[in-house]
Design an enzyme around this catalytic site. Sequence first.
Site, PDB file in Angstrom:
ATOM      1  N   THR A 343       0.841  -1.180   0.000  1.00 12.31           N
ATOM      2  CA  THR A 343       0.000   0.000   0.000  1.00 12.31           C
ATOM      3  C   THR A 343       0.879   1.233   0.000  1.00 12.31           C
ATOM      4  O   THR A 343       2.048   1.163   0.363  1.00 12.31           O
ATOM      5  CB  THR A 343      -0.859   0.003   1.286  1.00 12.31           C
ATOM      6  OG1 THR A 343      -1.604  -1.203   1.362  1.00 12.31           O
ATOM      7  CG2 THR A 343      -1.805   1.178   1.361  1.00 12.31           C
ATOM      8  N   GLY A 425       0.976  -1.354   5.273  1.00 11.62           N
ATOM      9  CA  GLY A 425       1.416  -2.510   6.030  1.00 11.62           C
ATOM     10  C   GLY A 425       0.381  -3.534   6.440  1.00 11.62           C
ATOM     11  O   GLY A 425       0.555  -4.174   7.476  1.00 11.62           O
TER      12      GLY A 425
END
Length: 529
Positions: A343, A425
Site C-alpha cells: 500500500t 502494512g
Amino acid sequence: MPDTPVFASAAVAAPHRLASAAGRAILAEGGNAIEAMIAMAATIAVVYPHMNAIGGDGFWLVREPGGTLHAIEACGGAGSLATIARYREKGHDRLPSRGPDAALTVAGAVGGWQAALALSRHLGGRLPPTALLADAIGHCRDGYAVSASELRTVPQECEAILAAPGFAEAFWPEGKAPKAGDRRRPRALGATLEQLAHAGFDDFYRGDVGREIAADLDRIGAPVTRADLARFEARMVRPLGLRLPGLTVHNLPPPTQGLTALTILGLFERLGVDRAEGFAHHHGLIEATKLALAARDRHVTDPAFMSVDPATLLSDAALAREAARIDPARAASWPFRAGEGDTVWMGAIDDSGLAVSYIQSIYWEYGSGCVLPGTGINWQNRGVSFSLDPAALNPLAPGRKPFHTLNPPLACFDDGRVASYGAMGGDGQPQFQAQILSRYRFGMGVAEAVDAPRWLFGRTWGAGSVSLKLENRFDPALLARLEAAGHPVEPHADAYSDQFGHAGLLVKHRKGHVEATHDPRSDGDAQGL
C-alpha cells in the site's frame, strides 16, 4: 536522529520523492490539497508499482477548513463471473493469489480520483486533469529509476507471479529481478494516463480505456467484465469518529479496517497510560491490538452484509467492556487470522487548511501480477481476501466488496490542530498509526514520532512468522519485560525496515503553518511551500 520536519504554509508527504514533488508542484500552481493528492496518486502509481497501481483501490478522508468531513470509498466489487462455483470447478479450495483468477475485483482508484476531483471543484479547485497527471505521464515517457524499496522486495509466490500475463515483461525482464540503476519506461501506461487526462477519469470505466481493459481481462480469462467496469462508481460515505481527551480521530467505515484503528486507540485510552515508551505504553497498545483485530475478524465485511452498526462498537460501553479484558501485566493469547498487503499512504494540507489523508493499494506486492498489454495497467489481487466457503464472513459473490486493510485516518484536536497521518502494512497499518499518534500525543515531535522504532504484532507484508517483531532500536530492558509478560518477542536485525511500514504525519497548527514528515524507511519525503 530523525530528519528535520518540513515547516511550511502548505505541505505534502509521500513514500516516493517523485510523488511528493508532483504534489508540491500542484500546490505551487495554486492547486488545493485534493488536486495535489490526485497528482501524487497518479505519480506513485507509476514509480512505486510494487505497492500500488491504477489497477487498484483507494480511500480518501478530506477535511474542509471549517471542519466538514468527506470520505470517499473507491473500492470495486467482485466481477460478475467471480462465483464460488467457478473456482470450485477449476479445482481451487482457496482463491489463487496470482494470475488471472486473482484479478477478480473491479479497480476503484481512478473512480476515487474522479469523485475527489468533483469535490475539489465544489470547493473551488480549477486545475484540469491534464495538469494533475502531467508528472506521472512524464515519468512514463522519460523513464524512472527503480526504487530502493522495490529492489528490496521479493514477491510472495514468486514462480506464480512470474507466470502471470505481462508481469515479467513489465517488471522482471527475462525473469530476473531489477537491479540498482535500472530504469523503466512504461509507455503503454503513459498512453493510458494521457487518455484519462484528456477524456476524463470516467473513461477508465465507460470509455475507450474501459473497453481496452475489458478486452484484455477477457483475453487472459479474468472474471471482471465490461459491464462490471461500467457499473462502478466511487461512493461518498459517512466516516467513523472516536472522541478522545483533547481530540477526535476519524477513519473510514467497513469494508476497511478503519474500525480496527479507532478501536485500538479507544481501548488504549481506557488503560490510563500517562507516558511514552515504557512497558505500559507498548504492552497496552499490543493488547488493544489483539482485541481490535479479533473484533474486526468477527464483524468487518462488505457493509451491505454487516450485522452490526460499526459505530456501536466504538461506544463508551463497548470499549470499556473490551478494555476490562486487558491484563496490565500479562499478554493474552491471540487466535486470529493475519492480513497482508502492499500500500501507499500519502497526506496533503494546503494553505487554506484543507487536509487530505489518502491510501492506495493493489494488496500484495504487484497485486495479481497481471499487466494488461493494451493499457499497461497492473491489476490488483484484493479479492484474495474473499473465502470460497459460503458460510464465511467474507464469502466470494459477484458484486460483493472485499475486506480492506486500507484505512486513512485524520485527527482533529480541540486546540485547532489537524493531523493527517497513516501508514502502509496490512494488519500493521492500525498498529503503526497507534504508535505514531500516541507518541505525538505524549509529546514527541512530528519527525520523532514517525522515526521512532516500531513493533508489529502478528504477521504482515514481508513477514512469515507470527510473533511480536520489534526494530532493533528499542531498549533491551523493555524487550525483556515484554518477553517476561508472555509476548513472543522477535527482535529484528534492522534499525529501520520496510516491514514496519512507510508512515507519514502532517500537522496543521493553530497559527497556520504545516509541520510535515515522511518515513526514513521509505523512498519518500515531505515537501512544502
